[in-house]
Every structure is written in C-alpha cells, then in structure tokens.
Write an enzyme that holds these catalytic residues in place. Structure first.
Site, PDB file in Angstrom:
ATOM      1  CE1 TYR A 210      -5.766  -3.645   4.105  1.00  0.00           C
ATOM      2  CE2 TYR A 210      -3.359  -3.603   4.130  1.00  0.00           C
ATOM      3  CZ  TYR A 210      -4.549  -3.757   3.443  1.00  0.00           C
ATOM      4  OH  TYR A 210      -4.520  -4.006   2.095  1.00  0.00           O
TER       5      TYR A 210
ATOM      6  CD  GLN B 185      -2.754   6.102  -4.372  1.00  0.00           C
ATOM      7  OE1 GLN B 185      -2.990   6.810  -5.351  1.00  0.00           O
ATOM      8  NE2 GLN B 185      -2.804   6.558  -3.134  1.00  0.00           N
TER       9      GLN B 185
ATOM     10  NE  ARG C 134      -4.513  -0.745   1.519  1.00  0.00           N
ATOM     11  CZ  ARG C 134      -5.622  -0.471   2.191  1.00  0.00           C
ATOM     12  NH1 ARG C 134      -5.544  -0.029   3.423  1.00  0.00           N
ATOM     13  NH2 ARG C 134      -6.794  -0.609   1.620  1.00  0.00           N
TER      14      ARG C 134
ATOM     15  CG  ASP D 253      -5.332  -1.126  -3.202  1.00  0.00           C
ATOM     16  OD1 ASP D 253      -5.578  -2.313  -2.926  1.00  0.00           O
ATOM     17  OD2 ASP D 253      -5.473  -0.191  -2.381  1.00  0.00           O
TER      18      ASP D 253
ATOM     19  CB  SER E 148      -8.694  -0.350  -2.708  1.00  0.00           C
ATOM     20  OG  SER E 148      -7.873  -0.199  -1.567  1.00  0.00           O
TER      21      SER E 148
END
Length: 382
Positions: free
Chosen positions: A234, A132, A127, A135, A138
């Site tokens: 997290y 991004q 992360r 990801d 997500s």
C-alpha cells in the site's frame, strides 16, 4: 460445522456473504449452511437458489445465528432497528467473519469480544501470495474501479471515444486516474475500453508498467519512490515537500482533464487530499471528479460523501460503498474470498484455528491468543 449467513441490515447494503454456488461447494466439503430468508434477494439470489444448493433457510436472523459455529457477513454487526444488537445474536464462543475494519476497540469488536467470539476481519487478511484468494479488499476495489469509470462517463456531457462522423471528428475524452492500485487499474482499463485517453499517477514505482500495459500513460515518473510503499504494497503518507510537488503535477494535468477518478487511500487513515478547491476552480466547465475515496473522507477537498455537487461547472461525485451498486458480481467475488478463509480456518468441516499461521493470526481481531513477549518484540523489530 454449521455456517450461518444472515441478511445484511446496514442501510443501502445489497451484498450477501455467500452465494448459492459457493454454498454448494462448502456443503460438498462437509459444512452445513443455514441462510436467513431473503439474505440474497438484493443480490438476485432467491431463497430457492440456496435450497437447491443444499442450504437450509431460517425465518430470521436470530434463528440463523442461534446454533451457528461460524457466522459470515459482509458488514460489521450493528444495532437492530427493532431493538438489540446483531453482535448479541452471535452464539458465545462462535467465530465471525466480515468486513470489521482495523479497530480492535470498535463497538462491534468490543461486543463480540465480550461474548468470546473470535472475529476475523477481511480488511486484516495479510497481503501474501497464499492469501490472494481471500483478498476481499482487492475484489471490492475491482468493482469500485469499474463502476467509477461508468459514473464518470455518465457525468460527462460528451462521448468518451474518438468518433469519425458525418458531422466531423469528435475528439476523445481525457481521463486522469489518481492512484493505480486495484481500483485505479480497473478504472483505467474500463475507461480505455470505453475509448478515453487515460493518464494515471501513483507514488509507487511498481505500478508504472501495469498502467502502461492497460494502455494508460504514466505521468511524473520522477516523483515515484520506493519509500512511499509499505510492506503490504500500500501507499504510505507522503512528506510535506513531496506532497506539494505531487499536487503541482496534479494541478497541471487537471486543467485539460475531462474526468478525474481518485482512488488514493491509506489503510486505517483518512484519505489524503490530492485535489484542492483551487485545482477544481481551474478545471474545465463540464468536467467531473469521481472520488472513490469518499468513504474515507475523500481525495478532493470539496467531496461530500454520498452526494454530487457542482462547483464552477465541475461535478464532484462522492459515491459511497460502490461495490454494493453491483451486488451480484460483488457478492460472488466476496463469497469466494470468504469461502477461501473458511476453508483455511477449518479442516474436514471442523474449526482448526492455528494462530501460529500468519493469515489466521493477523486477520483475527478478537479472541486471538496474545503472543509471547519475545515474539511480539521480534514482530515489532525491537
């Protein structure tokens, strides 16, 4: 460099690893793409759409994988019902990208390692800002949060929004979201768009403003703590004392909640129980719990993964693989994540695996070079 896209054979899996739009971009970048016939059918992407994008169509999985340099899947390789195993179809020395989990000793990982396959797990993509676009967790959490809000609205025997009618005023429903990560924030946003009054709780202080920006009320701010956040952003497991305080707050709010949506998960661990059987007993008849964490054991003590049960008039939903319930957009998002990783791993259409790079190193679960002792010590903080 040839990329193969097989049809997913995991039961109830409807997504596909690459959609035609992404295939066209990869081909334009110098890749060759081979798609198994019917791979995108359940996601509403027919073979003809792949042909128009420039891909070739293979009659079966074995034909698709036989000559592939890189295989992209949604789910990990599994045993084939007719006999054999998907991992054994991957060419020796090839690269595979999929949701492979975090266990380097899983059956799939072990089989792939034995064939010299370098496997990259989408769950393990770090992360960091430059990752991004890769990801996928997500992306799929966005889908799950949206669908969870709809499931909650469907399970509730009343309207979500405030309504002014000839028969009088209808009060809005109250939704309580536990966990304000990507899935939780999407559940908040969707529930608000449907007109519900939304409250949310998370142990991480950074999400407070995000909840408020979506029109939700962040509760029990005094219980949040930076110590509950790991380096990846997290939530970490709570201590016994803090866990008890959190449960007391949750219990009080559940008493006036119409729909609770639970999203709390800790990577690589069983989901924490946040709603006990006693809390459910105190909820209003006709209310509902949608447990997004059912795949990881559930946040509600009564959750039965894959089932919906009714206890004391409260519906407890344990949906599995929510992302697969919206396969078209879930596949589109996942496809873009996968393509970003493919481009990262390859230069000018050829593999260029640089294990000095954090993204490449951390996401590879089989076949990665072992770090030098001094480097391993530095990473562990020794």
């Amino acid at each position: 460099m040839r990329i193969a896209v097989p049809r997913e054979i995991t039961p109830r899996e409807t997504r596909v690893a690459l959609v035609p739009e992404t295939v066209a971009r990869l081909i334009k970048s110098g890749f060759e793409v081979l798609v198994e016939s019917g791979a995108g059918a359940l996601s509403s992407f027919p073979d003809e759409a792949y042909r128009e994008a420039g891909a070739s169509i293979a009659p079966n999985e074995a034909a698709a994988l036989a000559s592939a340099d890189l295989v992209v899947k949604v789910r990990e390789p599994i045993a084939i019902p007719a006999g054999g195993h998907e991992a054994d179809l991957v060419r020796e020395g090839a690269v595979l990208i999929a949701f492979l989990g975090r266990d380097k000793n899983s059956d799939a990982a072990t089989r792939l390692a034995a064939r010299g396959v370098r496997a990259f797990s989408m769950e393990m993509v770090p992360r960091i800002s430059r990752a991004q676009k890769m990801d996928a967790l997500s992306s799929m959490s966005t889908v799950a949060g949206y669908k969870a809000a709809l499931l909650g609205a469907n399970a509730l025997g009343r309207f979500y929004p405030l309504l002014m009618t000839a028969a009088g005023t209808i009060a809005p429903a109250h939704v309580f979201v536990l966990g304000a990560g990507v899935a939780g924030l999407q559940a908040i946003a969707t529930s608000r768009r449907l007109g519900a009054v939304v409250e949310a709780f998370d142990v991480r202080p950074a999400v407070r403003e995000e909840v408020q920006s979506l029109g939700g009320t962040f509760i029990a701010a005094e219980l949040v703590s930076e110590s509950a956040v790991d380096k990846g952003g997290y939530a970490k497991a709570l201590g016994a004392d803090q866990e008890e305080r959190v449960r007391q707050v949750i219990a009080e709010h559940l008493k006036h909640t119409d729909v609770a949506i639970t999203t709390a998960m800790i990577p690589g661990r069983k989901a924490p129980v946040m709603i006990t059987a006693a809390m459910v007993k105190d909820m209003k008849p006709g209310s509902a719990i949608v447990d997004i964490a059912a795949d990881m054991g559930g946040n509600c003590e009564l959750t039965r993964p894959g089932e919906t049960i009714v206890v004391n008039g409260v519906s407890v939903l344990g949906p599995l693989n929510l992302a697969a319930s919206l396969p078209t957009h879930a596949s589109q998002m996942y496809s873009r994540n996968v393509a970003a990783l493919v481009v990262h791993l390859a230069k000018d259409g050829k593999l260029n695996l640089d294990f000095a790079d954090e993204i490449t190193r951390e996401s590879c679960i089989t076949g990665a070079p072992q770090p030098a002792p001094e480097m391993a010590a530095a990473r562990s903080g020794a």
